[in-house]
Design a protein around this motif. Structure first.
Motif, PDB file in Angstrom:
ATOM      1  N   ARG A 174     -25.039  37.440 -43.596  1.00 46.53           N
ATOM      2  CA  ARG A 174     -26.057  38.295 -44.204  1.00 46.53           C
ATOM      3  C   ARG A 174     -27.437  37.935 -43.645  1.00 46.53           C
ATOM      4  O   ARG A 174     -27.932  36.827 -43.859  1.00 46.53           O
ATOM      5  N   VAL A 175     -28.022  38.856 -42.927  1.00 47.29           N
ATOM      6  CA  VAL A 175     -29.316  38.599 -42.290  1.00 47.29           C
ATOM      7  C   VAL A 175     -30.424  38.641 -43.334  1.00 47.29           C
ATOM      8  O   VAL A 175     -30.488  39.559 -44.163  1.00 47.29           O
ATOM      9  N   VAL A 188     -32.434  35.606 -35.197  1.00 47.07           N
ATOM     10  CA  VAL A 188     -31.882  36.199 -36.411  1.00 47.07           C
ATOM     11  C   VAL A 188     -31.442  35.057 -37.320  1.00 47.07           C
ATOM     12  O   VAL A 188     -30.653  34.197 -36.910  1.00 47.07           O
ATOM     13  N   THR A 189     -31.942  35.053 -38.554  1.00 40.64           N
ATOM     14  CA  THR A 189     -31.568  34.024 -39.510  1.00 40.64           C
ATOM     15  C   THR A 189     -30.944  34.661 -40.740  1.00 40.64           C
ATOM     16  O   THR A 189     -31.170  35.837 -41.031  1.00 40.64           O
ATOM     17  N   GLU A 194     -19.599  33.355 -48.816  1.00 42.10           N
ATOM     18  CA  GLU A 194     -18.239  32.842 -49.006  1.00 42.10           C
ATOM     19  C   GLU A 194     -17.221  33.893 -48.559  1.00 42.10           C
ATOM     20  O   GLU A 194     -17.466  35.094 -48.635  1.00 42.10           O
ATOM     21  N   PRO A 195     -16.066  33.450 -48.074  1.00 41.18           N
ATOM     22  CA  PRO A 195     -15.025  34.399 -47.652  1.00 41.18           C
ATOM     23  C   PRO A 195     -14.655  35.341 -48.794  1.00 41.18           C
ATOM     24  O   PRO A 195     -14.735  34.981 -49.971  1.00 41.18           O
ATOM     25  N   GLY A 210     -23.671  28.604 -46.692  1.00 40.44           N
ATOM     26  CA  GLY A 210     -24.391  27.966 -45.601  1.00 40.44           C
ATOM     27  C   GLY A 210     -25.434  28.903 -45.037  1.00 40.44           C
ATOM     28  O   GLY A 210     -25.684  29.988 -45.570  1.00 40.44           O
ATOM     29  N   ALA A 211     -26.051  28.475 -43.936  1.00 39.79           N
ATOM     30  CA  ALA A 211     -27.083  29.279 -43.284  1.00 39.79           C
ATOM     31  C   ALA A 211     -26.782  29.363 -41.793  1.00 39.79           C
ATOM     32  O   ALA A 211     -25.986  28.583 -41.247  1.00 39.79           O
ATOM     33  N   PHE A 212     -27.402  30.326 -41.146  1.00 37.73           N
ATOM     34  CA  PHE A 212     -27.238  30.441 -39.693  1.00 37.73           C
ATOM     35  C   PHE A 212     -28.557  30.827 -39.043  1.00 37.73           C
ATOM     36  O   PHE A 212     -29.440  31.426 -39.667  1.00 37.73           O
ATOM     37  N   GLU A 213     -28.670  30.471 -37.783  1.00 41.22           N
ATOM     38  CA  GLU A 213     -29.781  30.907 -36.939  1.00 41.22           C
ATOM     39  C   GLU A 213     -29.213  31.172 -35.552  1.00 41.22           C
ATOM     40  O   GLU A 213     -28.551  30.311 -34.963  1.00 41.22           O
TER      41      GLU A 213
END
Length: 551
Positions: A174-175, A188-189, A194-195, A210-213
């Motif tokens: 989810r951006v 893009v962060t 969750e699955p 969690g998070a992503f970048e």
């Protein structure tokens, strides 16, 4: 400077799949992000009827329809009503789209495996003068296989890209932000959710794990519109359409929330024409809903008597299938949110189609036998299911009982039997003559001069109160959210523009997020069949332009 991919595409609906397929064809690496689980790949397009706007097609010519680029462009301009400074790029997109629809669109799709039902539909007929709203001729081409049949060729190409190591599919991403380096969007962060085993279209959880970048040379936003976010729909509701409805049905799942539009704005994108929107007036509550407030749109033929909440006939030319937003504007100034179709079994059996791939199992399943079976049935199975189980349907053998049922549904005695009988009787007197002053009956006769309508979409003119055509049927119609007509402003290369009309480096947009091109290619109204086609056209443009830019 290292990148995780050449391009990041945000949104795995039709526009995102088309853009990704173009990038794969150009040999670029792509990360395709979507907040929903993999089972929702294809987005809204999966649920669609699969209608596409084509001009001067073989299907039209076989149905003896004479169409042309000039006529289609005249209809588009008359429908769009471009009148704002911001309409510079939308108008250019409109011209380019009509060129595409009258040119390579059909052959390009055909080469990718898309096929069409042979009978062309006639949507948004207008009913005004030659320069006004509406399609002068039938142009609504139904994809063989409906929405899933249109999604499949592009999904296949994307999955081939996965097999070749060019595409990474990252669902439940989810951006929440877009970052810039030296003025260009390249980061893009967001949150990793969750699955979820939620079935396609049903609500999935929003619990982050969690998070992503991620970083790329270009980012394409294909995240859709706002139709599932009723709060945002009401906030952007235009004054010209009256008071927003207290009751809204949803024609799209809840994840069509419009949040990515705000995220793009924060990064510098220019969001225009947000007050232009497309909602249907023939919505019925789904007796077997998939998502919250799930509504289905009736695709009506021209014969049903259309009444407001108090039983008054809607004015000319607000007949079934003629002017969606003109009808919406009229309804919202009556003081009520709902209207009624009054008809009979003979009309509903021939003239009612229901929008949605799941409501058309014969077309979706590509079954010629079942299509023939539907044509031969007194009432198609999906329509009969609504007659039997739908909360908006009243089926009775006499008018007195029908009126009692209509008033029972609303909980108010708004319909007067004497007045309604007088209205229907007057209409029925006109039907006995080849000449009439009733313009809806003139429209019915006109529809039957088109072979496609005569074969499968328009009942033989007859008296509604004829016992042999019964039973009588009343259908309460609700407002159904569907599409955003505004969006992120883009040039013809799908580059997102800033408020100063300059390209925002690295950022592209396509599909509904871009108002299907330019930030509002439809202007104020749509000719129908142009939403899926707009996703295809703008997604193709964005993919090609981004591929060239990162080359």
């Amino acid at each position: 400077m290292s990148y995780d991919a050449d391009v990041i595409v945000i949104g795995a609906g039709l526009a995102g799949l088309v853009a990704t397929a173009e990038l794969v064809e150009a040999g670029r690496t792509v990360i395709l992000l979507d907040q929903e689980p993999e089972q929702s790949l294809g987005g809204q397009a999966h649920w669609s009827f699969g209608g596409l706007f084509l001009v001067d097609s073989p299907e039209q010519r076989r149905m003896r329809v004479k169409d042309s680029h000039a006529l289609a462009l005249q209809d588009w301009y008359g429908t769009a009503g471009f009148d704002r400074t911001e309409d510079h790029w939308p108008k250019k997109w409109a011209e380019a789209y009509v060129d595409f629809a009258a040119g390579e669109k059909r052959s390009w799709l055909h080469a990718r495996g898309v096929r069409f039902f042979p009978v062309v539909g006639w949507a948004e007929r207008g009913g005004y003068d030659a320069n006004g709203h509406g399609n002068s001729v039938p142009r609504f081409h139904i994809t063989w296989g409906t929405g899933p049949g249109l999604v499949a060729p592009f999904e296949q190409r994307v999955r081939e890209g996965v097999a070749r190591g060019l595409v990474q599919l990252r669902f439940r991403h989810r951006v929440t932000g877009l970052g810039r380096t030296a003025g260009a969007v390249d980061t893009v962060t967001g949150e990793i959710l969750e699955p979820s085993t939620a079935e396609r279209g049903t609500a999935s959880t929003r619990t982050p794990t969690g998070a992503f970048e991620l970083r790329a040379q270009a980012v394409i936003v294909t995240s859709g519109g706002i139709g599932g976010n009723h709060e945002l729909v009401r906030a952007q509701w235009p004054e010209r359409l009256g008071t927003p409805p207290a009751k809204l049905l949803s024609g799209v799942p809840a994840h069509v929330d419009g949040l990515m539009l705000g995220i793009a704005e924060k990064a510098g994108a220019h969001h225009i024409n947000r007050d232009r929107m497309w909602h249907y007036t023939e919505g019925i509550e789904n007796w077997n809903p998939i998502w919250a407030k799930h509504g289905i749109r009736i695709l009506p033929g021209p014969s049903s008597l259309w009444l407001d909440a108090t039983g008054k006939r809607l004015p000319v030319p607000l007949f079934p299938g003629f002017d969606t937003l003109g009808t919406l504007e009229h309804i919202m100034r009556t003081g009520h949110d709902h209207t009624w179709f009054v008809l009979d079994k003979k009309i509903i059996g021939k003239e009612f189609a229901l929008s949605g791939s799941e409501q058309n199992p014969d077309l979706t399943g590509k079954s010629i036998r079942d299509v023939i079976g539907r044509a031969r049935a007194d009432v198609p199975g999906p329509v009969q299911a609504f007659m039997d189980k739908g909360v908006d349907f009243v089926v009775e053998n006499d008018l007195s009982a029908l009126v009692r049922g209509m008033n029972r549904i609303t909980g108010e005695d708004l319909i007067d039997e004497t007045a309604l009988r007088r209205e229907i009787t007057a209409r029925d007197r006109e039907i006995a003559n080849p000449f009439t002053k009733d313009l809806q009956i003139t429209a019915i006769h006109g529809a039957r001069r088109y072979l496609g309508d005569k074969l499968i979409r328009t009942a033989t003119p007859h008296r509604i109160l004829d016992p042999g055509a019964g039973p009588l049927i009343a259908v309460r119609l609700n407002i159904l959210t569907r599409k955003s007509l505004g969006g992120l402003q883009t040039d013809l290369d799908s580059r997102v523009l800033t408020e100063s009309r300059e390209p925002l480096g690295g950022l592209y947009a396509a599909g509904e997020a871009a108002g299907f091109g330019g930030g509002g290619v439809h202007g104020y109204r749509s000719l129908e069949g142009t939403f899926l086609g707009g996703c295809v056209f703008s997604g193709r443009a964005a993919g090609r332009a981004a591929a060239k830019a990162v080359g």
